[in-house]
Write a protein that holds these residues in place. Structure first.
Motif, short mmCIF file in Angstrom:
data_model
loop_
_atom_site.label_atom_id
_atom_site.label_comp_id
_atom_site.label_asym_id
_atom_site.label_seq_id
_atom_site.Cartn_x
_atom_site.Cartn_y
_atom_site.Cartn_z
N ALA A 1 35.68 -33.48 31.68
CA ALA A 1 35.90 -34.32 32.86
C ALA A 1 35.12 -35.63 32.74
N GLY A 2 34.62 -35.93 31.55
CA GLY A 2 33.83 -37.13 31.30
C GLY A 2 32.70 -36.78 30.34
N PRO A 3 31.95 -37.78 29.88
CA PRO A 3 30.85 -37.49 28.95
C PRO A 3 29.83 -36.53 29.57
N GLY A 4 29.65 -35.39 28.94
CA GLY A 4 28.70 -34.40 29.44
C GLY A 4 29.12 -33.72 30.73
N ARG A 5 30.38 -33.86 31.09
CA ARG A 5 30.87 -33.29 32.36
C ARG A 5 32.07 -32.38 32.10
N LEU A 6 32.04 -31.24 32.76
CA LEU A 6 33.12 -30.27 32.67
C LEU A 6 33.57 -29.88 34.07
N GLU A 7 34.83 -29.49 34.19
CA GLU A 7 35.36 -28.87 35.40
C GLU A 7 35.56 -27.40 35.06
N VAL A 8 34.89 -26.53 35.78
CA VAL A 8 34.93 -25.10 35.50
C VAL A 8 35.84 -24.42 36.51
N ARG A 9 36.70 -23.56 35.99
CA ARG A 9 37.63 -22.80 36.84
C ARG A 9 37.61 -21.36 36.34
N PHE A 10 37.52 -20.42 37.29
CA PHE A 10 37.52 -19.01 36.92
C PHE A 10 38.85 -18.37 37.28
N ASP A 11 39.32 -17.50 36.39
CA ASP A 11 40.65 -16.89 36.50
C ASP A 11 40.88 -16.18 37.83
N SER A 12 39.88 -15.49 38.35
CA SER A 12 40.07 -14.70 39.56
C SER A 12 39.95 -15.53 40.85
N VAL A 13 39.69 -16.84 40.72
CA VAL A 13 39.61 -17.71 41.88
C VAL A 13 40.57 -18.88 41.64
N PRO A 14 41.86 -18.69 41.93
CA PRO A 14 42.83 -19.73 41.64
C PRO A 14 42.63 -20.97 42.52
N PHE A 15 43.04 -22.11 41.98
CA PHE A 15 43.09 -23.38 42.68
C PHE A 15 41.73 -24.02 42.97
N LEU A 16 40.65 -23.40 42.60
CA LEU A 16 39.33 -23.99 42.81
C LEU A 16 38.68 -24.28 41.48
N SER A 17 38.07 -25.44 41.37
CA SER A 17 37.28 -25.75 40.19
C SER A 17 35.98 -26.39 40.67
N ALA A 18 34.99 -26.43 39.80
CA ALA A 18 33.69 -26.95 40.17
C ALA A 18 33.16 -27.86 39.07
N PRO A 19 32.47 -28.94 39.45
CA PRO A 19 31.87 -29.82 38.46
C PRO A 19 30.66 -29.16 37.82
N TYR A 20 30.48 -29.39 36.54
CA TYR A 20 29.41 -28.80 35.75
C TYR A 20 28.91 -29.93 34.87
N TRP A 21 27.77 -30.50 35.19
CA TRP A 21 27.25 -31.64 34.45
C TRP A 21 26.09 -31.22 33.57
N VAL A 22 26.20 -31.49 32.28
CA VAL A 22 25.10 -31.24 31.35
C VAL A 22 24.18 -32.45 31.48
N LEU A 23 22.99 -32.22 32.05
CA LEU A 23 22.04 -33.29 32.30
C LEU A 23 21.18 -33.61 31.08
N THR B 1 20.58 -38.32 47.31
CA THR B 1 20.49 -39.78 47.27
C THR B 1 19.96 -40.26 45.93
N VAL B 2 19.42 -39.33 45.14
CA VAL B 2 18.94 -39.65 43.79
C VAL B 2 20.15 -39.65 42.86
N SER B 3 20.29 -40.70 42.08
CA SER B 3 21.39 -40.79 41.13
C SER B 3 21.25 -39.69 40.09
N MET B 4 22.36 -39.04 39.78
CA MET B 4 22.37 -37.98 38.78
C MET B 4 23.29 -38.39 37.64
N GLY B 5 22.86 -38.16 36.41
CA GLY B 5 23.69 -38.55 35.28
C GLY B 5 23.78 -37.45 34.23
N SER B 6 24.95 -37.33 33.66
CA SER B 6 25.15 -36.38 32.56
C SER B 6 24.88 -37.10 31.23
N ILE B 7 24.72 -36.32 30.16
CA ILE B 7 24.42 -36.93 28.87
C ILE B 7 25.68 -37.52 28.25
#
Length: 182
Positions: A102-124, A32-38
């Motif tokens: 995926a936006g300022p300070g935001r990346l979508e990470v995908r690993f080769d051995s796990v197709p079709f799935l990606s995960a948000p990665y926010w640099v705080l 419920t706490v707002s989270m923001g990337s740089i």
């Protein structure tokens, strides 16, 4: 070993997902706490080797020590990513993938051995010299303190902990990552 690594990675991606998890995963932050990337994130300065100083317990890292991530820049402002650690037996575990903007300070990470799935990665947060970084995921199922060296000065560790707390993370559950041989 490869099957175990693929299963472990599926767990990490599920842990990072903002959707309903594929596997049960603990939540380490008050969502419920707002989270923001740089907003001033500079991919070229983020590139290179990072040592994991601390993280929240996730199944795929059980028994890991000397955890590192290497980000190699790509032409699209994204990265090739290689994560590695030594497991409890002293064997090197690694996985490779990509991270796309995926936006300022935001990346979508995908690993080769796990197709079709990606995960948000926010640099705080990244300190002015790009020596220490704090990374989180909106779901609160993972978070990391990274540093360019295997050890971190106390003032930057405290600043990183404060960033996690500000973004709703429970500091009592943060675990230091051993970077030296046991």
């Amino acid at each position: 070993m490869q099957r175990r690594l693929v299963a472990a990675l599926a767990l990490v991606l599920a842990a990072c997902s903002t959707e309903a998890p594929l596997f049960p995963a603990e939540v380490y932050r008050d969502t419920t706490v707002s989270m923001g990337s740089i907003a001033s994130f500079k991919p070229d300065r983020y590139a290179g080797r990072w040592y994991e100083i601390a993280s929240y317990p996730v199944p795929f890292q059980d028994g890991c020590r000397q955890t590192q991530a290497v980000y190699t820049p790509r032409n699209d402002n994204g990265f090739n990513v290689r994560n590695s650690c030594l497991d409890a037996d002293g064997d090197l575990r690694s996985i490779e993938g990509t991270a796309r903007p995926a936006g300022p300070g935001r990346l979508e990470v995908r690993f080769d051995s796990v197709p079709f799935l990606s995960a948000p990665y926010w640099v705080l947060w990244v300190d002015e010299g790009y020596r220490t970084a704090v990374v989180g995921v909106p779901s609160g199922r993972a978070g990391w303190i990274l540093n360019r060296e295997p050890t971190i000065p106390p003032d930057r560790l405290e600043a990183a902990r404060r960033i996690l707390s500000f973004n709703g993370y429970d500091l009592s559950r943060l675990r230091m990552t051993p970077q030296a041989a046991p």
